[in-house]
Design an enzyme around this catalytic site. Structure first.
Site, PDB file in Angstrom:
ATOM      1  N   GLY A   9       0.856  -1.184   0.000  1.00 26.01           N
ATOM      2  CA  GLY A   9       0.000   0.000   0.000  1.00 26.01           C
ATOM      3  C   GLY A   9       0.889   1.228   0.000  1.00 26.01           C
ATOM      4  O   GLY A   9       1.596   1.476   0.980  1.00 26.01           O
ATOM      5  N   GLY A  12       2.728   7.556  -1.173  1.00 23.42           N
ATOM      6  CA  GLY A  12       3.569   8.676  -1.588  1.00 23.42           C
ATOM      7  C   GLY A  12       4.411   9.202  -0.445  1.00 23.42           C
ATOM      8  O   GLY A  12       5.175  10.143  -0.608  1.00 23.42           O
ATOM      9  N   ILE A  14       7.208   8.510   2.919  1.00 25.35           N
ATOM     10  CA  ILE A  14       8.505   7.835   3.049  1.00 25.35           C
ATOM     11  C   ILE A  14       8.357   6.429   3.624  1.00 25.35           C
ATOM     12  O   ILE A  14       9.095   5.511   3.244  1.00 25.35           O
ATOM     13  CB  ILE A  14       9.501   8.691   3.881  1.00 25.35           C
ATOM     14  CG1 ILE A  14      10.935   8.165   3.716  1.00 25.35           C
ATOM     15  CG2 ILE A  14       9.097   8.765   5.349  1.00 25.35           C
ATOM     16  CD1 ILE A  14      11.465   8.213   2.297  1.00 25.35           C
ATOM     17  N   SER A  16       5.911   4.043   3.368  1.00 20.51           N
ATOM     18  CA  SER A  16       5.510   3.012   2.406  1.00 20.51           C
ATOM     19  C   SER A  16       6.526   2.882   1.274  1.00 20.51           C
ATOM     20  O   SER A  16       6.728   1.788   0.734  1.00 20.51           O
ATOM     21  CB  SER A  16       4.113   3.297   1.853  1.00 20.51           C
ATOM     22  OG  SER A  16       4.031   4.575   1.260  1.00 20.51           O
ATOM     23  N   LEU A  35      -4.308   4.033  -2.992  1.00 15.17           N
ATOM     24  CA  LEU A  35      -5.740   4.137  -2.723  1.00 15.17           C
ATOM     25  C   LEU A  35      -6.225   5.559  -2.969  1.00 15.17           C
ATOM     26  O   LEU A  35      -5.735   6.502  -2.346  1.00 15.17           O
ATOM     27  CB  LEU A  35      -6.039   3.758  -1.267  1.00 15.17           C
ATOM     28  CG  LEU A  35      -5.799   2.305  -0.868  1.00 15.17           C
ATOM     29  CD1 LEU A  35      -6.171   2.109   0.600  1.00 15.17           C
ATOM     30  CD2 LEU A  35      -6.588   1.347  -1.746  1.00 15.17           C
ATOM     31  N   CYS A  96     -11.111   2.848   8.736  1.00  9.30           N
ATOM     32  CA  CYS A  96     -10.450   2.723   7.442  1.00  9.30           C
ATOM     33  C   CYS A  96      -9.555   1.486   7.394  1.00  9.30           C
ATOM     34  O   CYS A  96      -9.539   0.756   6.399  1.00  9.30           O
ATOM     35  CB  CYS A  96      -9.635   3.979   7.149  1.00  9.30           C
ATOM     36  SG  CYS A  96      -8.865   3.982   5.520  1.00  9.30           S
ATOM     37  N   CYS A 191      -6.671  11.965   6.566  1.00 12.51           N
ATOM     38  CA  CYS A 191      -6.358  12.368   5.189  1.00 12.51           C
ATOM     39  C   CYS A 191      -7.365  13.332   4.577  1.00 12.51           C
ATOM     40  O   CYS A 191      -7.012  14.124   3.714  1.00 12.51           O
ATOM     41  CB  CYS A 191      -6.203  11.134   4.307  1.00 12.51           C
ATOM     42  SG  CYS A 191      -7.685  10.095   4.184  1.00 12.51           S
TER      43      CYS A 191
END
Length: 345
Positions: A9, A12, A14, A16, A35, A96, A191
């Site tokens: 997943g 954008g 650092i 992941s 996602l 989530c 988010c």
């Protein structure tokens, strides 16, 4: 023989991005998933996908864009707004993780031949339980505690033994694609909340309606700017006539737009009832430690499971426990279950 396929997943960020590098370095076949959870028009997705594109080129991997905006809106965003409008305090990241990241995204990964789904979460799993990460300041086991236990055997958290600062330093040296990511500001905690939660709620209801502040006897002692602006334990943004010491919000009454306030001792909680349990053990009576909000110190307690509810007796009082938050049960560093807080006394 090559190792199994792992889908990562990728946000954008650092964490992941380094996760994808680590797994490829270990010999796994790595693919990414981004996602798309909402339709922000401020360049949010374009920026994130720019970082992911650079990392994917460096690693020579492909990635997918998975649009789950409708599902996210129904199962996370609407829940978030409805919670504040009904006087409870939501935890959208927990929802989530269960429904979206380790629900729908995991399903997508399995459908595309992946043996595992990895993320940049700071937590540990052995396939049966979650455990706290080594970096306690970044530990996210609290937010994972409602994930369906059948999902754990597919989950990988390569950052579980690292400190965040070391991941940032490592990423900065790895490649220019990673260095750019380390130089951007950290993403916000929720988010879809760009500034404060009330800005989101205001899009769906008029929450700026002045109401009465009541004391514990129901007497009007001041005014507030609308109940949805407050959470349990808040001490600012309302008036209390003649108050010589701090007063805190102890109760929200959405039906008549009033809030109840009292001194700190009025926030004391000794018993909690939780519903919608997600247990990783079968015991119906046990001693453990409980966290009643993220970043709180865990508290020793006794738990009895009865009629699909958790009855939690605290061994020492906790102050300012909000309905709608999550009670997470720990045995040392191991997460043994969780329940949504329904009531306190």
């Amino acid at each position: 023989m090559s190792k199994k396929k792992v889908m990562v997943g990728m946000s954008g960020g650092i964490d992941s991005s380094v996760t994808a590098y680590m797994l490829q370095n270990e010999g796994y076949e790595v693919e990414g998933i981004y996602l798309k959870l909402h339709n922000r028009t401020d360049g949010y997705h374009e920026k994130n996908l720019g970082y992911i594109e650079d990392v994917a080129k460096f690693l020579n991997i492909k990635y997918y864009i998975l649009d789950l905006a409708d599902k996210f809106s129904k199962e996370v965003y609407d829940y978030f707004v409805d919670s504040y409008l009904t006087g409870t305090t939501p935890n959208p990241c927990v929802k989530c993780n269960r429904q979206i990241k380790f629900g729908a995204m995991l399903d997508f990964a399995k459908q595309h031949g992946a043996s595992y789904l990895a993320t940049g979460h700071y937590a540990k799993t052995d396939g049966k339980f979650f455990y706290e990460a080594d970096d306690k300041t970044k530990d996210q086991s609290y937010f994972l505690s409602q994930v369906d236990k059948d999902a754990l055997k597919y989950m990988m958290f390569p950052l579980s033994t690292y400190k965040k600062e070391d991941i940032v330093k490592f990423g900065a040296k790895l490649d220019v694609a990673y260095k750019k990511i380390t130089e951007k500001s950290e993403s916000q905690e929720i988010c879809f909340v760009e500034t404060v939660y009330t800005d989101v709620v205001k899009k769906h209801a008029n929450i700026d309606q002045e109401g009465d502040v009541l004391d514990e006897n129901g007497k009007v002692v001041g005014k507030h700017k609308g109940f949805a602006h407050y959470t349990i334990g808040k001490r600012r943004g309302f008036t209390v006539k003649g108050a010589q010491e701090p007063h805190f919000v102890t109760k929200l009454n959405p039906k008549d737009n009033t809030i109840v306030v009292g001194k700190k001792e009025a926030l004391e909680v000794n018993e909690v009832v939780g519903n919608n349990l997600n247990m990783f053990i079968d015991d119906t009576k046990f001693s453990c430690n409980v966290k009643l909000r993220y970043r709180s110190v865990s508290t020793p307690c006794e738990v009895q499971i009865k009629d699909e509810k958790a009855y939690i007796t605290l061994k020492e009082p906790v102050y300012g426990v909000a309905k709608g938050q999550l009670a997470v049960f720990y045995h040392e560093e191991k997460v043994i279950g969780s329940a949504w807080i329904e009531s306190t006394k």
